[in-house]
Design a protein around this motif. Structure first.
Motif, PDB file in Angstrom:
ATOM      1  N   THR A   1       0.835  -1.200   0.049  1.00 43.52           N
ATOM      2  CA  THR A   1       0.106  -0.026  -0.152  1.00 43.52           C
ATOM      3  C   THR A   1       0.768   1.097   0.015  1.00 43.52           C
ATOM      4  O   THR A   1       1.500   1.382   0.805  1.00 43.52           O
ATOM      5  N   VAL A   2       0.781   1.941  -0.940  1.00 45.53           N
ATOM      6  CA  VAL A   2       1.737   3.255  -1.059  1.00 45.53           C
ATOM      7  C   VAL A   2       0.810   4.410  -0.953  1.00 45.53           C
ATOM      8  O   VAL A   2       1.498   5.416  -0.363  1.00 45.53           O
ATOM      9  N   ILE A   3      -0.566   4.633  -0.851  1.00 52.17           N
ATOM     10  CA  ILE A   3      -1.169   5.719  -0.173  1.00 52.17           C
ATOM     11  C   ILE A   3      -2.587   5.091   0.256  1.00 52.17           C
ATOM     12  O   ILE A   3      -3.021   4.219  -0.231  1.00 52.17           O
ATOM     13  N   GLU A   4      -2.611   5.371   1.663  1.00 51.76           N
ATOM     14  CA  GLU A   4      -3.988   5.118   2.327  1.00 51.76           C
ATOM     15  C   GLU A   4      -4.844   6.234   2.114  1.00 51.76           C
ATOM     16  O   GLU A   4      -4.844   7.277   2.388  1.00 51.76           O
ATOM     17  N   CYS A   5      -6.226   5.529   1.669  1.00 45.74           N
ATOM     18  CA  CYS A   5      -7.595   6.702   1.624  1.00 45.74           C
ATOM     19  C   CYS A   5      -7.813   7.254   2.953  1.00 45.74           C
ATOM     20  O   CYS A   5      -7.791   6.367   3.733  1.00 45.74           O
TER      21      CYS A   5
ATOM     22  N   GLU B   1      -2.805   9.344   2.713  1.00 44.17           N
ATOM     23  CA  GLU B   1      -1.703   9.330   3.849  1.00 44.17           C
ATOM     24  C   GLU B   1      -0.519   8.398   2.936  1.00 44.17           C
ATOM     25  O   GLU B   1      -0.691   7.338   2.838  1.00 44.17           O
ATOM     26  N   PHE B   2       0.423   9.255   2.724  1.00 44.08           N
ATOM     27  CA  PHE B   2       1.587   8.640   1.874  1.00 44.08           C
ATOM     28  C   PHE B   2       2.321   7.660   2.466  1.00 44.08           C
ATOM     29  O   PHE B   2       2.930   8.070   3.626  1.00 44.08           O
ATOM     30  N   LYS B   3       2.404   6.322   1.912  1.00 47.23           N
ATOM     31  CA  LYS B   3       3.296   5.397   2.820  1.00 47.23           C
ATOM     32  C   LYS B   3       4.517   5.005   1.949  1.00 47.23           C
ATOM     33  O   LYS B   3       5.109   3.984   2.091  1.00 47.23           O
ATOM     34  N   SER B   4       4.977   6.003   1.126  1.00 47.19           N
ATOM     35  CA  SER B   4       6.039   6.049   0.029  1.00 47.19           C
ATOM     36  C   SER B   4       6.802   7.067   0.050  1.00 47.19           C
ATOM     37  O   SER B   4       6.378   8.065   0.414  1.00 47.19           O
ATOM     38  N   THR B   5       7.718   7.281  -0.792  1.00 47.00           N
ATOM     39  CA  THR B   5       8.393   8.146  -1.078  1.00 47.00           C
ATOM     40  C   THR B   5       8.101   9.084  -2.212  1.00 47.00           C
ATOM     41  O   THR B   5       7.812   8.569  -3.433  1.00 47.00           O
TER      42      THR B   5
END
Ligand SMILES: [Zn+2]
Length: 57
Positions: free
Chosen positions: A37-41, A47-51
């Protein structure tokens, strides 16, 4: 880093895959390669979970 534009290029922290995503997704976005998951809704700005590597106009 908080994105201000609608589309951003992100880099998966797990596999390094880069993909362009909408910064306010209607649902969580997964990496196309590894499935992380790279972005959570959140209902608003995701919510960014990545760079974030770039913001696109
Ligand atoms: Zn990945």
């Amino acid at each position: 880093m908080t994105p201000t534009s609608k589309f951003v290029k992100i880099k998966c922290d797990d596999c390094g895959n880069e993909q362009v995503v909408f910064s306010k997704p209607a649902s969580s976005v997964r990496c196309l390669v590894c499935g992380k998951t790279v972005i959570e809704c959140t209902g608003g700005l995701g919510e960014f979970k990545s760079t974030i590597v770039a913001e696109l106009e």
